[in-house]
Write a protein that holds these residues in place. Structure first.
Motif, mmCIF file in Angstrom:
data_model
loop_
_atom_site.group_PDB
_atom_site.id
_atom_site.type_symbol
_atom_site.label_atom_id
_atom_site.label_comp_id
_atom_site.label_asym_id
_atom_site.label_seq_id
_atom_site.Cartn_x
_atom_site.Cartn_y
_atom_site.Cartn_z
ATOM 1 N N THR A 107 -24.542 -0.352 7.613
ATOM 2 C CA THR A 107 -24.439 0.636 8.685
ATOM 3 C C THR A 107 -24.387 -0.072 10.036
ATOM 4 O OG1 THR A 107 -26.855 0.879 8.840
ATOM 5 C CG2 THR A 107 -25.687 2.368 7.344
ATOM 6 N N GLY A 108 -24.125 0.712 11.089
ATOM 7 C CA GLY A 108 -24.122 0.167 12.446
ATOM 8 C C GLY A 108 -22.773 -0.322 12.921
ATOM 9 N N PHE A 109 -21.683 0.046 12.251
ATOM 10 C CA PHE A 109 -20.347 -0.377 12.674
ATOM 11 C C PHE A 109 -19.932 0.324 13.969
ATOM 12 C CE2 PHE A 109 -20.061 -0.990 8.001
ATOM 13 C CZ PHE A 109 -19.704 -2.331 7.984
ATOM 14 N N THR A 110 -19.232 -0.403 14.832
ATOM 15 C CA THR A 110 -18.627 0.197 16.013
ATOM 16 C C THR A 110 -17.317 0.886 15.597
ATOM 17 O OG1 THR A 110 -17.308 -1.755 16.552
ATOM 18 C CG2 THR A 110 -19.561 -1.650 17.443
ATOM 19 N N ASP A 111 -16.768 1.674 16.494
ATOM 20 C CA ASP A 111 -15.489 2.326 16.201
ATOM 21 C C ASP A 111 -14.399 1.293 15.936
ATOM 22 O OD1 ASP A 111 -16.640 4.807 16.450
ATOM 23 O OD2 ASP A 111 -15.901 5.174 18.482
ATOM 24 N N ALA A 112 -14.401 0.212 16.714
ATOM 25 C CA ALA A 112 -13.394 -0.837 16.527
ATOM 26 C C ALA A 112 -13.539 -1.499 15.164
ATOM 27 C CB ALA A 112 -13.508 -1.874 17.636
ATOM 28 N N GLN A 113 -14.778 -1.698 14.729
ATOM 29 C CA GLN A 113 -15.008 -2.301 13.414
ATOM 30 C C GLN A 113 -14.575 -1.372 12.295
ATOM 31 O OE1 GLN A 113 -19.185 -3.192 14.029
ATOM 32 N NE2 GLN A 113 -18.772 -5.380 14.285
ATOM 33 N N LYS A 114 -14.750 -0.078 12.488
ATOM 34 C CA LYS A 114 -14.295 0.888 11.487
ATOM 35 C C LYS A 114 -12.779 0.864 11.355
ATOM 36 C CE LYS A 114 -18.248 4.009 12.048
ATOM 37 N NZ LYS A 114 -18.709 5.333 12.550
ATOM 38 N N VAL A 115 -12.089 0.611 12.454
ATOM 39 C CA VAL A 115 -10.629 0.474 12.411
ATOM 40 C C VAL A 115 -10.258 -0.750 11.566
ATOM 41 C CG1 VAL A 115 -8.570 -0.032 13.778
ATOM 42 C CG2 VAL A 115 -10.222 1.670 14.587
ATOM 43 N N GLU A 116 -11.004 -1.843 11.707
ATOM 44 C CA GLU A 116 -10.761 -3.042 10.893
ATOM 45 C C GLU A 116 -10.947 -2.747 9.412
ATOM 46 O OE1 GLU A 116 -12.354 -6.883 12.105
ATOM 47 O OE2 GLU A 116 -12.988 -5.971 14.000
ATOM 48 N N ILE A 117 -11.978 -1.975 9.094
ATOM 49 C CA ILE A 117 -12.241 -1.631 7.691
ATOM 50 C C ILE A 117 -11.103 -0.786 7.133
ATOM 51 C CG2 ILE A 117 -13.778 -0.320 6.164
ATOM 52 C CD1 ILE A 117 -16.081 -1.175 8.080
ATOM 53 N N ALA A 118 -10.633 0.180 7.928
ATOM 54 C CA ALA A 118 -9.510 1.017 7.494
ATOM 55 C C ALA A 118 -8.261 0.172 7.234
ATOM 56 C CB ALA A 118 -9.223 2.093 8.540
ATOM 57 N N ALA A 119 -8.066 -0.872 8.047
ATOM 58 C CA ALA A 119 -6.917 -1.756 7.841
ATOM 59 C C ALA A 119 -7.072 -2.527 6.529
ATOM 60 C CB ALA A 119 -6.789 -2.724 9.014
ATOM 61 N N CYS A 120 -8.285 -2.971 6.221
ATOM 62 C CA CYS A 120 -8.529 -3.670 4.953
ATOM 63 C C CYS A 120 -8.281 -2.743 3.760
ATOM 64 C CB CYS A 120 -9.960 -4.202 4.902
ATOM 65 S SG CYS A 120 -10.284 -5.609 5.998
ATOM 66 N N ALA A 121 -8.571 -1.454 3.941
ATOM 67 C CA ALA A 121 -8.409 -0.491 2.856
ATOM 68 C C ALA A 121 -6.949 -0.243 2.507
ATOM 69 C CB ALA A 121 -9.082 0.832 3.230
#
Length: 275
Positions: A107-121
């Motif tokens: 937990t604790g991801f920033t919005d920018a980090q969530k965008v990175e995760i979506a790109a990995c997905a």
């Protein structure tokens, strides 16, 4: 319990665990070892580099804990990661390159980090949820129903309690609760969240969603949402007595991913069929 040397291991899901020497990492390793359909093939951690992953159980697994991410993922189908945002992103970068799927409880991801995760997905399949507990995710569904029915005339307060070692507040689960409730009530959580009250605060804004965080002792995790109206109130509470519930939920997420899913970003509602 799956023995890595048995014939059954050939068909078992191969799991790597990040943060292998931490409290949650050890719980995950124990759950994988006790599983009939999963086998531990990798363990990532900087702190205990070189130690056997199940030494804390008095059992030699033959799987060393390593700080080398690629080496830890080499034989894995799925990585389970309950670490810190920066570490999780580093792990995901290699997972997406190596075709390793991931279950993320960090937990604790920033919005920018969530965008990175979506790109990995887009390159591998990921289940990400702020809370892997089956019971908590059923609680989230109940909160959604309650919020839809009590969108007006009820004040919403979210109270979460965790152990003294937790480093972020509010908890990711509390924020997920707030997001879900705000959406169900047609609000924007960023605009209506109240995270602190002190001094002469004035009357409560009827559209606000309040958060309170308590830290102490070894409390695994308690979450309560209060819907307070005029003349009545409803409290919906989930209490975790052990991290076992997070580990078992994570294994359900692992099984969901290995059922033919190659890319995409999923959550526990997908895993449990609640969407």
């Amino acid at each position: 319990m799956t023995d890595t040397s048995s014939p059954a291991a050939a068909s078992a899901c191969r799991v790597a665990v990040a943060g292998a020497s931490g409290r949650m990492g050890r719980m995950l390793i124990e759950a994988v070892r006790a599983s009939d359909d999963c086998v531990l093939t990798g363990a990532l951690d900087i702190a205990a580099d070189g130690l056997d992953a199940t030494a804390f159980l008095g059992h030699a697994s033959g799987v060393p804990i390593t700080a080398d991410i690629a080496a830890g993922l080499e034989n894995a189908d799925v990585l389970i990661d309950f670490t810190r945002p920066a570490g999780t992103l580093a792990h995901l970068a290699l997972c997406s390159q190596m075709g390793v799927k991931a279950v993320i409880g960090t937990t604790g991801f920033t919005d920018a980090q969530k965008v990175e995760i979506a790109a990995c997905a887009k390159r591998t399949a990921i289940v990400m949820a702020p809370n892997m507990s089956v019971g908590m995710n059923v609680t989230l569904r109940l909160l959604q129903l309650a919020a839809q029915a009590m969108a007006t005339g009820y004040d919403v307060e979210i109270i979460e309690t965790h152990h003294r070692y937790k480093v972020d507040a509010p908890s990711g689960t509390a924020l997920a609760m707030g997001e879900l409730i705000a959406q169900a009530m047609g609000r924007n959580l960023r605009e209506c969240a109240v995270h602190a009250r002190a001094g002469a605060t004035g009357e409560r804004d009827a559209s606000s969603i309040g958060f309170a965080s308590i830290r102490g002792g070894d409390i695994v995790g308690d979450h309560t949402v209060l819907f307070a109206g005029m003349g009545e109130r409803i409290e919906i509470t989930h209490r975790a007595a052990s991290r076992t519930t997070y580990a078992q939920g994570s294994l359900r997420a692992v099984r969901f991913l290995v059922e033919g899913r190659t890319t995409g970003l999923f959550d526990m509602f997908d895993v449990l069929g609640l969407n």
